[in-house]
Design an enzyme around this catalytic site. Structure first.
Site, mmCIF file in Angstrom:
data_model
loop_
_atom_site.group_PDB
_atom_site.id
_atom_site.type_symbol
_atom_site.label_atom_id
_atom_site.label_comp_id
_atom_site.label_asym_id
_atom_site.label_seq_id
_atom_site.Cartn_x
_atom_site.Cartn_y
_atom_site.Cartn_z
ATOM 1 C CB SER A 107 -0.900 0.121 1.213
ATOM 2 O OG SER A 107 -1.626 1.223 1.262
ATOM 3 C CE1 TYR A 123 -4.109 -1.720 5.655
ATOM 4 C CE2 TYR A 123 -3.554 0.434 4.908
ATOM 5 C CZ TYR A 123 -4.005 -0.841 4.356
ATOM 6 O OH TYR A 123 -3.950 -1.240 3.279
#
Ligand SMILES: NC(=O)c1ccc[n+]([C@@H]2O[C@H](COP(=O)([O-])OP(=O)(O)OC[C@H]3O[C@@H](n4cnc5c(N)ncnc54)[C@H](OP(=O)(O)O)[C@@H]3O)[C@@H](O)[C@H]2O)c1
Length: 258
Positions: free
Chosen positions: A136, A149
């Site tokens: 990501s 995260y």
């Protein structure tokens, strides 16, 4: 001979789109996730196999690899895509969630790479193999409203880059894919992002699937999807971390509210 791909997190979003794209390109897919009904429906459509596994459970991943390698001694592609969100700053996030997101997003990829290595090596000795880690942009910027995260994705990116270096010359290429905001079930970005400007940069799972197939075809080690504006975010974090921290602190992403 048909090439075999193992795709984790194939029951929805980016994993599902990638499995569809790979099957359309002639790959035989082994679909991995926990929701059996979703995997079976997709497998029926694209002629794939189904394996149930929690990738955060190391023993379960090792047992998964034993089952798959028995049927397919050569694995030409492992797509480590299974992942989960963890919204909330480090001030409020549930600590069990910090542990779980680390297990699934980071360690899950480590367990899969090690467990499937014999199959990848077998394929490498006969022409080449690939590992795709779906990371990501959050692996390159410390985004406060989803702190745990971001940390899991930083760890996953470090793992992916390190594995890439360790496997140089082995015939197994490692590709890190860094998507920006993608509209999926687990990450319903259009509802979460209040800023109209940020919503303009939300892409679809199929866009990431295309980037994965291109990375494999062209031998790209790292792909930010899309390049603009997300690559600039990683560069800003690297050269001006203080300014990025101030900007992120003012972000309107509803981190603690979801
Ligand atoms: N959407 C975004 O904005 C975005 C941006 C950058 C990166 N990513 C990354 O892209 C990957 C895919 O996410 P997505 O956006 O496609 O979300 P998604 O639609 O929610 O898909 C997540 C997939 O991972 C599987 N999964 C979750 N936990 C698992 C576990 N413990 N064991 C096995 N499978 C598990 C889910 O299947 P089951 O629930 O059936 O197990 C599902 O198939 C993730 O790694 C995510 O971090 C997403």
């Amino acid at each position: 001979m048909q090439r075999v791909a193992v795709i984790t997190g194939a029951s929805s979003g980016i994993g599902e789109a990638t499995a569809r794209a790979l099957a359309a390109a002639g790959w035989h897919c082994v679909l991995v996730a926990r929701r059996e009904d979703r995997l079976r429906a997709l497998a029926g459509e694209i002629g794939a196999e189904v394996e149930l596994c929690d990738v955060g459970d190391r023993a379960a991943v090792e047992a998964l690899a034993v089952r798959v390698l028995e049927r397919h001694p050569s694995i030409h592609l492992l797509v480590s895509n299974a992942g989960m969100p963890a919204r909330g700053t480090y001030l409020r996030v549930d600590l069990d969630l910090v542990e779980r997101v680390t297990q699934v997003n980071y360690l899950g990829g480590v367990w899969c790479a090690r467990a499937f290595m014999p199959g990848l090596e077998a394929a490498a000795s006969k022409g080449g193999a690939h590992i795709v880690n779906v990371v990501s942009v959050a692996g390159t910027v410390s985004f406060a409203p989803a702190g745990a995260y971001a940390a899991s994705k930083h760890a996953q990116l470090a793992f992916s880059r390190s594995l890439s270096a360790a496997l140089r010359g082995s015939g197994i290429a490692v590709h890190s894919i860094l998507p920006g905001f993608v509209e999926t079930e687990g990450f319903p970005q259009k509802n979460v992002l209040k800023s109209g400007l940020l919503r303009r940069f939300v892409i679809e799972p199929e866009d990431v699937a295309d980037a994965i197939l291109k990375a494999i075809e062209k031998g790209k080690s790292e792909s930010v999807v899309p390049w603009f504006p997300y690559r600039l975010v990683g560069i800003a974090q690297a050269v001006a971390p203080g300014a990025v921290a101030r900007f992120v602190g003012m972000s309107d992403y509803k981190g603690d509210a979801v």
